[in-house]
Design a protein around this motif. Structure first.
Motif, PDB file in Angstrom:
ATOM      1  N   SER A  88       0.871  -1.176   0.000  1.00 51.62           N
ATOM      2  CA  SER A  88       0.000   0.000   0.000  1.00 51.62           C
ATOM      3  C   SER A  88       0.906   1.223   0.000  1.00 51.62           C
ATOM      4  O   SER A  88       1.974   1.220   0.614  1.00 51.62           O
ATOM      5  N   GLU A  89       0.473   2.225  -0.718  1.00 48.09           N
ATOM      6  CA  GLU A  89       1.389   3.324  -0.995  1.00 48.09           C
ATOM      7  C   GLU A  89       0.676   4.667  -0.935  1.00 48.09           C
ATOM      8  O   GLU A  89      -0.466   4.781  -1.352  1.00 48.09           O
ATOM      9  N   THR A 127       9.417   6.957   2.225  1.00 48.03           N
ATOM     10  CA  THR A 127       9.710   6.189   3.445  1.00 48.03           C
ATOM     11  C   THR A 127       9.264   4.752   3.191  1.00 48.03           C
ATOM     12  O   THR A 127       8.161   4.519   2.674  1.00 48.03           O
ATOM     13  N   ILE A 128      10.122   3.813   3.535  1.00 53.41           N
ATOM     14  CA  ILE A 128       9.773   2.406   3.305  1.00 53.41           C
ATOM     15  C   ILE A 128       9.474   1.743   4.647  1.00 53.41           C
ATOM     16  O   ILE A 128      10.299   1.768   5.558  1.00 53.41           O
ATOM     17  N   GLU A 129       8.278   1.161   4.724  1.00 59.97           N
ATOM     18  CA  GLU A 129       7.913   0.441   5.941  1.00 59.97           C
ATOM     19  C   GLU A 129       7.719  -1.027   5.568  1.00 59.97           C
ATOM     20  O   GLU A 129       6.967  -1.333   4.653  1.00 59.97           O
ATOM     21  N   ILE A 130       8.462  -1.909   6.272  1.00 54.77           N
ATOM     22  CA  ILE A 130       8.303  -3.341   5.982  1.00 54.77           C
ATOM     23  C   ILE A 130       7.784  -4.041   7.226  1.00 54.77           C
ATOM     24  O   ILE A 130       8.425  -4.025   8.271  1.00 54.77           O
ATOM     25  N   LEU A 131       6.598  -4.608   7.104  1.00 51.22           N
ATOM     26  CA  LEU A 131       6.025  -5.365   8.219  1.00 51.22           C
ATOM     27  C   LEU A 131       6.345  -6.823   7.964  1.00 51.22           C
ATOM     28  O   LEU A 131       5.938  -7.394   6.946  1.00 51.22           O
ATOM     29  N   THR A 137       3.778  -5.358   3.367  1.00 51.49           N
ATOM     30  CA  THR A 137       3.535  -6.382   4.379  1.00 51.49           C
ATOM     31  C   THR A 137       3.939  -7.737   3.808  1.00 51.49           C
ATOM     32  O   THR A 137       3.467  -8.125   2.731  1.00 51.49           O
ATOM     33  N   LYS A 192      13.857  -3.675   0.627  1.00 56.46           N
ATOM     34  CA  LYS A 192      14.176  -2.288   0.981  1.00 56.46           C
ATOM     35  C   LYS A 192      15.074  -1.649  -0.052  1.00 56.46           C
ATOM     36  O   LYS A 192      14.846  -0.525  -0.495  1.00 56.46           O
ATOM     37  N   GLN A 229       4.978   7.423   1.337  1.00 56.16           N
ATOM     38  CA  GLN A 229       5.385   6.171   1.982  1.00 56.16           C
ATOM     39  C   GLN A 229       4.973   4.928   1.188  1.00 56.16           C
ATOM     40  O   GLN A 229       3.901   4.893   0.600  1.00 56.16           O
ATOM     41  N   SER A 263       4.341   1.010   2.032  1.00 52.65           N
ATOM     42  CA  SER A 263       4.227   0.056   3.125  1.00 52.65           C
ATOM     43  C   SER A 263       4.080  -1.343   2.528  1.00 52.65           C
ATOM     44  O   SER A 263       3.193  -1.598   1.715  1.00 52.65           O
TER      45      SER A 263
END
Ligand code: TXA
Ligand code: MG
Length: 336
Positions: free
Chosen positions: A186-187, A217-221, A195, A208, A191, A193
Motif C-alpha cells: 500500500s502506498e 519512506t519504506i515500511e516493511i512489516l 507487508t 528495501k 510512503q 508500506s
C-alpha cells in the motif's frame, strides 16, 4: 497424446501442447514453476477455477495466485499499479515474488475468495511461461498438492499426490523449492508500506534496497506481527507422518537420546528419520520438500528437525516458516 486412459488416469507426464489443449478446453493441469509445481486453470472459466478447489480439497476461503507473463498483463488484473509494485516487479519478475494489489473486476471472486485484492506472480520457469503464452490468458495456480500437505517440487510428486488423476508437465526439479514471497503493497505520496504475507527466498533487506529509488519512506512489516495471509493456516505443508521440531540446545542437553523425545511426548515412536538440511539456505530450500517426502517413507514414523543456531537470519525465514507449520510437535528449551 498421452491423454488419460479409460480409467481417467494419466500414466505419465504430458507434453506442453497437451497441457495447453487441456487448459483451453477447461481442465486443470499441473505445471512446473521455479518455486513448486502449480495446479493451473484458465482464469476466464469459473467452473474450472472451482475444480482447482475440489481437486485439492481446498477450502474456498483460501485465495489463489494468478500467474501472468508480463507486467502489462498484471496491470490488467489490478485497479492500481503503484510505484512500489513497478520497482518490485522490475527487480524480481519473472521470479519467486507474488504481489497483492487491489483487484480489477476482470478477476473472479472465486479466485480471490471474495477479497478486494488479487495475488499476482510472473513465474520464471520457461515451461510455465510457454504454457501461459500459448493459452493466451493468465492461469490461477495454487501449489499442486492436497490441501495442507507438502508441496510438490517434481512431476513425480504430483503424479503420486493425485494418483494420476491430474495431468502434469515435467519441468524437472524446482530450482527454488519453496513457495514465492507474498507481499501486500500500500502506498501514499510519501510512503510505501510492504507487508510480508508469506516469507520466501526474497529478504526484507532486498525489498528495501529495491524500493529505495522511490525516495519514499519504506515500511516493511515482517511476518510475526500477527499478520497472516488468508489461508495461511497454522498447520500446512504436512508430510504423511508427523514432524517434530526440536531446538538444538534441548537436543544436546538430552545427549541426543531419542528415548528422551518419547518420554517428553508420552509417545512410542520407533523409527525416527532425521531431516537433513544443507547449511546453504538456497540448497536447503531446493531440497526441503523432497527431503520431507523421502523421510516419510516406511518404516519411518516420525521426522525430526533439529533447529540449529545457524538457521537464524533472513535467508532462513521461508524454510523455518514451512517447517514450523509442517510440525505437529515443537520442543523448545525453556529456562525454568
Ligand atoms: O510459489 C508460489 O506462490 C506457488 C506457485 C505454484 O506459484 N503457488 C502457491 O499457491 O504457493 P498457494 O495457493 O499454495 O498459496 C497461495 C497463498 C494463499 O494461501 C493465500 O495465503 C495467499 O496466497 N493469497 C492469495 N491471494 C491473496 C490475497 N488476495 N490476499 C492475501 N493473500 C493472498
Ligand atoms: Mg500451497
Amino acid at each position: 497424446m498421452t491423454l488419460p486412459n479409460h480409467a481417467g488416469i494419466f500414466p505419465e507426464p504430458i507434453t506442453i501442447s497437451e497441457a495447453v489443449a487441456l487448459l483451453k478446453k477447461g481442465d486443470v493441469v499441473a505445471i512446473p514453476t521455479e518455486t513448486v509445481y502449480g495446479l493451473a486453470a484458465k482464469i476466464s472459466d469459473e467452473s474450472v477455477i472451482r475444480k482447482i478447489f475440489t481437486t485439492k480439497n481446498r477450502p474456498f476461503f483460501d485465495p489463489l495466485i494468478v500467474h501472468v507473463t508480463s507486467i502489462a498483463e498484471a496491470k490488467k488484473l489490478t485497479q492500481l499499479w503503484p510505484q512500489g509494485a513497478q520497482l518490485l516487479a522490475d527487480a524480481f519478475w519473472p521470479g519467486p515474488l507474488t504481489l497483492v494489489l487491489p483487484k480489477s473486476p476482470v478477476v473472479h471472486d472465486l479466485i480471490t475468495s471474495g477479497l478486494d485484492t488479487v495475488a499476482i506472480r510472473w513465474p520464471r520457469h520457461p515451461i510455465a511461461q510457454e504454457i501461459i503464452r500459448a493459452l493466451g490468458e493468465p492461469v490461477a495456480a495454487p501449489s499442486a498438492n492436497k490441501f495442507g500437505r507438502t508441496s510438490p517440487t517434481s512431476a513425480k510428486h504430483v503424479l503420486d499426490e493425485f494418483e494420476g488423476i491430474v495431468g502434469v508437465v515435467d519441468g524437472g526439479p524446482c530450482e527454488v523449492g519453496i513457495e514465492s514471497t507474498i507481499l501486500k503493497i500500500s502506498e501514499t505520496e510519501s510512503q510505501i508500506s510492504v507487508t510480508v504475507l508469506r516469507s520466501g527466498t526474497i529478504t526484507p533487506e532486498q525489498i528495501k534496497s529495491v524500493l529505495a529509488p522511490s525516495q519514499k519512506t519504506i515500511e516493511i512489516l515482517k511476518p510475526g506481527h500477527n499478520i497472516e495471509a488468508p489461508g495461511q493456516v497454522k498447520h500446512h505443508y504436512m508430510p504423511a507422518i508427523p514432524v517434530l521440531s526440536i531446538d538444538q540446545d534441548l537436543w544436546e542437553a538430552w545427549g541426543k537420546q531419542f528415548h528422551q523425545i518419547n518420554s517428553a511426548l508420552h509417545s512410542n515412536f520407533k523409527n525416527p528419520c532425521f531431516l537433513k538440511l544443507s547449511e546453504s539456505p538456497e540448497q536447503a530450500a531446493r531440497e526441503l520438500y523432497s527431503q520431507l517426502r523421502l523421510c516419510s517413507s516406511p518404516p519411518s514414523d516420525l521426522i525430526i528437525f533439529v533447529k540449529k543456531h545457524s538457521h537464524q537470519g533472513d535467508h532462513w525465514l521461508g524454510i523455518i516458516d514451512r517447517l514450523q507449520r509442517a510440525s505437529t510437535y515443537h520442543l523448545v528449551q525453556t529456562n525454568d
